[in-house]
Design an enzyme around this catalytic site. Structure first.
Site, PDB file in Angstrom:
ATOM      1  N   SER A  25       0.904  -1.172   0.014  1.00  0.00           N
ATOM      2  CA  SER A  25      -0.035  -0.138   0.020  1.00  0.00           C
ATOM      3  C   SER A  25       0.888   1.145  -0.221  1.00  0.00           C
ATOM      4  CB  SER A  25      -0.964  -0.065   1.177  1.00  0.00           C
ATOM      5  OG  SER A  25      -0.094   0.137   2.560  1.00  0.00           O
ATOM      6  N   LYS A  26       0.186   2.291  -0.479  1.00  0.00           N
ATOM      7  CA  LYS A  26       0.847   3.596  -0.614  1.00  0.00           C
ATOM      8  C   LYS A  26       1.377   4.212   0.629  1.00  0.00           C
ATOM      9  CE  LYS A  26      -0.831   6.623  -4.142  1.00  0.00           C
ATOM     10  NZ  LYS A  26      -2.165   7.083  -4.340  1.00  0.00           N
ATOM     11  N   ARG A  27       0.397   3.810   1.794  1.00  0.00           N
ATOM     12  CA  ARG A  27       0.992   4.297   2.975  1.00  0.00           C
ATOM     13  C   ARG A  27       2.538   3.958   3.417  1.00  0.00           C
ATOM     14  NH1 ARG A  27      -2.783   1.586   6.229  1.00  0.00           N
ATOM     15  NH2 ARG A  27      -3.933   1.379   4.413  1.00  0.00           N
ATOM     16  N   GLY A  30       4.871   3.426   1.413  1.00  0.00           N
ATOM     17  CA  GLY A  30       6.118   3.514   0.482  1.00  0.00           C
ATOM     18  C   GLY A  30       5.377   4.027  -0.829  1.00  0.00           C
TER      19      GLY A  30
END
Ligand code: GLU
Length: 507
Positions: free
Chosen positions: A282-284, A286
């Protein structure tokens, strides 16, 4: 148990019970594969998307097959203008080339789904006429109310099949009133669907967990499911290689193949990409967009090599693969079922390997802008290339050179670390520094090689050698304990700055 998770993998000794639509093993081997990468233009290319594209590419190339690019833009709410072009450009950057697709051509176009609406509508009508689909007049408010009721009674949300049993009179009446409606897939109420996934093995899914999927929306546009199956068939796709998140959709697709009387392609669902803590990438935690890695200075060769190994292994401990080598080695039977951790440290390692293998002038192209921002004059291209390659072994990404060239821009070297202070102030260090200052003034020419010779003289004059000789000099000139050859550093700094820095450390 939640509907979503009621997929069971079944092991049958003699393979799966035969479905009349099942492609036989021999027909799969005899023809060259045709595969596709089918992104939805909803934003930037995700690293998982790059892996899907790459595996399709490698699969096609290895077998002399065909890879096509198809843009699945039927979801107009999520459509992002320009995203399709950007995806194609990013894939080209990564070295992935297509044989058919938008802007490339081919016998199976158009390759953009919004240009194929009539085809999907005709197929939805065919299912309707054959009683394999039905019209649904439920409004979005009614569907929402049903969803809420299901949520309140802790049921999984699914269409309650209200319109499945409408009488012909009802339907005609509503059509006469021009009531907006969708067309839904008539999913059998009992039984299960089985198929063999090339990666996951035999999979069986009960029909009762499959929704009566909307195939055609009230605006006349298809959903992903209908368009995807119709296109895979008409584009003669032999293998669908895609992310695991599409596994639960596969029974709907297989049912469509059966209803249309078509031979389905083989399916291969790729394992999930995971964060370091094994949650879904997930974006959270990286960057997930290929563009972000590109902008940060990751080389396409490094990213592709790294991505190739996220779920696939060559069967030995080789790690460095060019795209050509991957094309020769890749097989689906070496793709694992288990999720693959996206380890950024490993990606950095790959990038460092590829950076240091670049020819000096190419490395200089990557590093040039950063060298300028560090105050280095890049007008002399030979010198720029020489300096960039001197630092190559210390770089993970090209911008790292900024910190390595920091010694050029600081006005003076100061130490905070006790160990550094001790190193430059020891008796031997002071002897070395003093001799360096003395000889510096006597040197005729000042360049990397003359300074290196001078350091040999310092060794002879002082009897200090090895680390004890180099470390005080390196620290005094740059403030760092690691870096390239001291001769080069001295040359870059210039005689006056060297002298100033060395003198400032003499006590
Ligand atoms: N458009 C789908 C996606 O964006 C394609 C899925 C498939 O390959 O069937 O992932």
């Amino acid at each position: 148990m939640s509907r979503k998770f009621r997929i069971r993998s079944a092991i049958y000794i003699l393979g799966i019970p035969h479905m009349h639509t099942q492609r036989t093993a021999s027909s799969m081997i005899s023809s060259k594969p045709r595969v596709r990468f089918a992104p939805s233009p909803t934003g930037a290319l995700h690293v998982g998307g790059l892996r899907t594209a790459l595996y399709n590419y490698l699969f096609a190339r290895r077998q002399g097959g065909t890879l096509l690019l198809r843009i699945e833009d039927t979801d107009r709410a999520r459509y992002v203008a320009g995203a399709a072009e950007k995806l194609a450009e990013t894939l080209a950057w990564a070295g992935i080339t297509f044989d058919e697709g938008p802007g490339i051509g081919g016998d199976h176009g158009p390759y953009v789904q919004s240009e194929r609406s009539d085809l999907y509508r005709a197929h939805a009508m065919r299912l309707l006429e054959e009683g394999k689909a039905y019209r649904c007049f439920c409004t979005s408010e009614e569907l929402e109310a049903a969803r809420l009721r299901q949520a309140r009674s802790q049921q999984d949300s699914a269409y309650d099949r209200h319109c499945r049993t409408l009488t012909d009179e009802h339907i005609t009446e509503r059509l006469d009133q021009n009531q907006p409606h969708t067309i839904r897939l008539l999913v059998p109420l009992a039984g299960e669907l089985q198929f063999r996934d090339l990666i996951r093995g035999d999979v069986a899914i009960h029909y009762d967990v499959i929704d009566d999927q909307v195939l055609l929306k009230s605006d006349g546009l298809p959903t992903y499911h209908l368009a995807n199956v119709v296109d895979d068939h008409h584009m003669e796709i032999t293998h669908v290689i895609r992310g695991e998140e599409w596994l639960p959709s596969t029974p709907k697709h297989l049912l469509l193949y059966e209803y249309f009387g078509w031979t389905p392609p083989s399916f291969a669902h790729l394992p999930l990409l995971l964060n370091a803590d094994r949650t879904k990438l997930s974006k959270r935690q990286g960057d997930v967009a290929v563009e972000d890695y590109r902008a940060a200075g990751y080389l396409p060769e490094a990213l592709v090599n790294f991505i190739a190994l996220l779920g696939w292994n060559p069967g030995d401990d080789r790690e460095l693969f060019s795209l050509q080598e991957l094309e020769q080695s890749f097989t689906l039977d070496r793709v694992s079922k288990a999720g693959a951790v996206f380890d950024i440290e490993k990606l950095k390692w790959f990038n460092a390997q590829y950076l240091r293998a670049l020819p000096p002038e190419t490395l200089a192209e990557y590093c040039g802008p950063f060298m300028r921002s560090a105050g280095f004059d890049t007008a002399d291209s030979d010198r720029t290339a020489a300096v960039a390659s001197a630092f190559a072994a210390y770089l993970t990404i090209p911008s790292d050179i900024v910190s390595h060239l920091r010694f050029l821009t600081i006005s003076q070297v100061t130490f905070e670390d006790e160990e550094d202070i001790d190193t430059v102030s020891s008796y031997d260090a002071q002897k070395v520094l003093a001799q360096f200052a003395y000889l510096t003034e006597t040197l005729d020419t000042w360049n990397a090689s003359s300074v290196k010779d001078m350091i040999k003289d310092i060794q002879n004059d002082t009897g200090v050698k090895g680390k004890k000789l180099f470390m005080p000099l390196r620290l005094a000139l740059t403030g760092e304990r690691h870096g390239p050859d001291i001769g080069l550093i001295a040359e870059l700094l210039g005689r006056d700055a060297c002298l100033r820095r060395i003198r400032s450390q003499l006590v």
